[in-house]
Write an enzyme that holds these catalytic residues in place. Structure first.
Site, mmCIF file in Angstrom:
data_model
loop_
_atom_site.group_PDB
_atom_site.id
_atom_site.type_symbol
_atom_site.label_atom_id
_atom_site.label_comp_id
_atom_site.label_asym_id
_atom_site.label_seq_id
_atom_site.Cartn_x
_atom_site.Cartn_y
_atom_site.Cartn_z
ATOM 1 N N ARG A 1 0.796 -1.196 -0.078
ATOM 2 C CA ARG A 1 -0.171 -0.079 0.051
ATOM 3 C C ARG A 1 0.944 1.245 0.125
ATOM 4 O O ARG A 1 1.818 1.393 0.581
ATOM 5 C CB ARG A 1 -0.919 0.059 1.145
ATOM 6 C CG ARG A 1 -1.948 -0.912 1.126
ATOM 7 C CD ARG A 1 -3.036 -0.700 0.212
ATOM 8 N NE ARG A 1 -4.107 -1.946 0.198
ATOM 9 C CZ ARG A 1 -4.161 -3.032 -0.564
ATOM 10 N NH1 ARG A 1 -3.049 -3.382 -1.417
ATOM 11 N NH2 ARG A 1 -4.986 -3.789 -0.492
ATOM 12 N N PRO B 1 -8.685 8.104 4.284
ATOM 13 C CA PRO B 1 -7.957 7.199 4.921
ATOM 14 C C PRO B 1 -7.377 6.198 3.943
ATOM 15 O O PRO B 1 -6.302 5.395 4.595
ATOM 16 C CB PRO B 1 -8.922 6.578 6.064
ATOM 17 C CG PRO B 1 -10.270 6.780 5.430
ATOM 18 C CD PRO B 1 -10.029 7.933 4.574
ATOM 19 N N GLU C 1 5.625 31.352 2.546
ATOM 20 C CA GLU C 1 4.969 30.007 2.098
ATOM 21 C C GLU C 1 4.165 30.239 0.645
ATOM 22 O O GLU C 1 3.172 29.257 0.402
ATOM 23 C CB GLU C 1 4.156 29.756 3.403
ATOM 24 C CG GLU C 1 5.003 29.317 4.399
ATOM 25 C CD GLU C 1 3.998 28.823 5.406
ATOM 26 O OE1 GLU C 1 2.741 28.452 5.413
ATOM 27 O OE2 GLU C 1 4.579 28.754 6.686
#
Length: 355
Positions: free
Chosen positions: A193, A277, A306
């Site tokens: 994964r 997830p 940034e």
């Protein structure tokens, strides 16, 4: 060699594979506050040798691992007579707070676990991301470490057999070779994964309960650009990553000031979540923050360092709910915050805010 400050902590010594070679030594003077010591490069306490008091230092034998760690962290030895002292630097006395030895130890262990072909310079550039990931892991273990439904009941239910990092820059991609217990019993075959690794983040929706309106922001987002979305500017809540040593609450307050120029009062926690997830190792903490939002509260802000170009928008809360329900909000965390606030606003107005 002597180690001082956070490096003399037993947990950090163990993470670096070091053992004291004698009793601690009392050095003259004191160390300045350095809450980022061991968490960020070049963030080590100043040693004031003329101040009253003493500094406890631990004698050790130097090792290649310690030398590699010092090179990554920007550590150069000071001298006490002819003896080098490691763990001090040039951080000024304006800092407050103490460094977290457990987090510093875990970061040290994670740095030393990186492949040998990663140069100290490369790892120093990646240090903020590595530290974010380490802090996120400790937070997950503290908050969600006990096995619970859903999933198999056994404590031993996931085994990581191999881990690789084929891409590592500001963020990283990890490949995990893992096995897990099956719902019907036994173990799965090895599974490969890939996971996008960043760190935990905070989203916060500034809300003025008197005017009953919120402050949204928009900025260009690379994800919609990569997807080919013709509208890559999204309505969003204020958001940012939790720096090592911060809490979700302190991050919410810092980001509200940096991104929107807003000072938050009471913070109401909104249930956190994993946004995707299956592929992303990120947990998002949510808050609604009470704020004073007059007509001139919406500005253009952001940190130039940034590359941020962030515009604020004042929106009535009822209109925010309509935007959420009719599809004008496609930022997932903002959808959650908007619908939660729609459900909870009257209750929050009636209750004393949390302190």
């Amino acid at each position: 060699m002597l180690l001082a400050g956070i490096l003399a902590d037993p947990a950090v010594l163990a993470a670096l594979g070091l053992k004291p070679r004698g009793e601690p030594v009392a050095l003259p003077g004191r160390l300045s506050a350095a809450p980022s010591a061991g968490l960020a490069a070049d963030s080590w306490p100043r040693w004031d040798r003329n101040a009253a008091g003493h500094v406890t230092a631990v004698p050790i034998d130097s090792t290649p691992d310690l030398a590699r760690y010092a090179a990554i962290m920007g550590l150069a030895p000071a001298l006490h007579g002819d003896t080098p002292v490691l763990g001090v630097g040039d951080t000024g006395d304006d800092a407050t707070g103490e460094a977290d030895p457990r987090l510093a130890a875990e970061i040290a262990a994670d740095l030393l676990a990186q492949p040998a072909d990663q140069t100290p310079e490369n790892l120093r550039a990646r240090l903020p991301m590595i530290a974010w990931r380490t802090a996120s892991r400790l937070r997950a273990q503290a908050e969600r470490g006990a096995p619970d439904a859903p999933g198999p009941a056994e404590v031993d239910r996931v085994r990581i057999e191999a881990r690789a990092t084929p891409y590592a820059r500001y963020f990283a991609v990890e490949e995990l070779l893992l096995r897990h217990r099956l719902h019907l019993g036994g173990w799965s075959d090895p599974l490969l994964r890939a996971v996008f690794v960043s760190g935990d983040a905070v989203v916060v929706l500034p809300w003025d309960p008197v005017r009953d309106r919120v402050l949204l922001v928009d900025q260009l987002r690379a994800g919609p650009v990569a997807r080919g979305d013709a509208q890559p500017w999204l309505y969003e809540p204020v958001a940012g990553r939790i720096d090592p040593g911060e809490t979700p609450q302190s991050t919410a307050r810092r980001e509200a000031m940096e991104e929107a120029g807003v000072t938050l009062g009471a913070l109401f926690p909104v249930p956190g979540h994993y946004p995707s997830p299956g592929i992303i190792a990120e947990f998002i903490y949510g808050f609604v923050g009470v704020a004073d939002l007059p007509d001139d509260a919406a500005t253009v802000s952001g940190l130039d360092a940034e590359g941020e170009d962030i515009r604020g928008h004042l929106v009535d809360r009822a209109e925010l709910t309509r935007m959420a329900l009719d599809g004008r909000i496609v930022n997932g965390p903002l959808l959650i915050l908007a619908l939660w606030l729609d459900r909870m606003a009257d209750r929050l107005k009636a209750a004393d805010p949390p302190r």
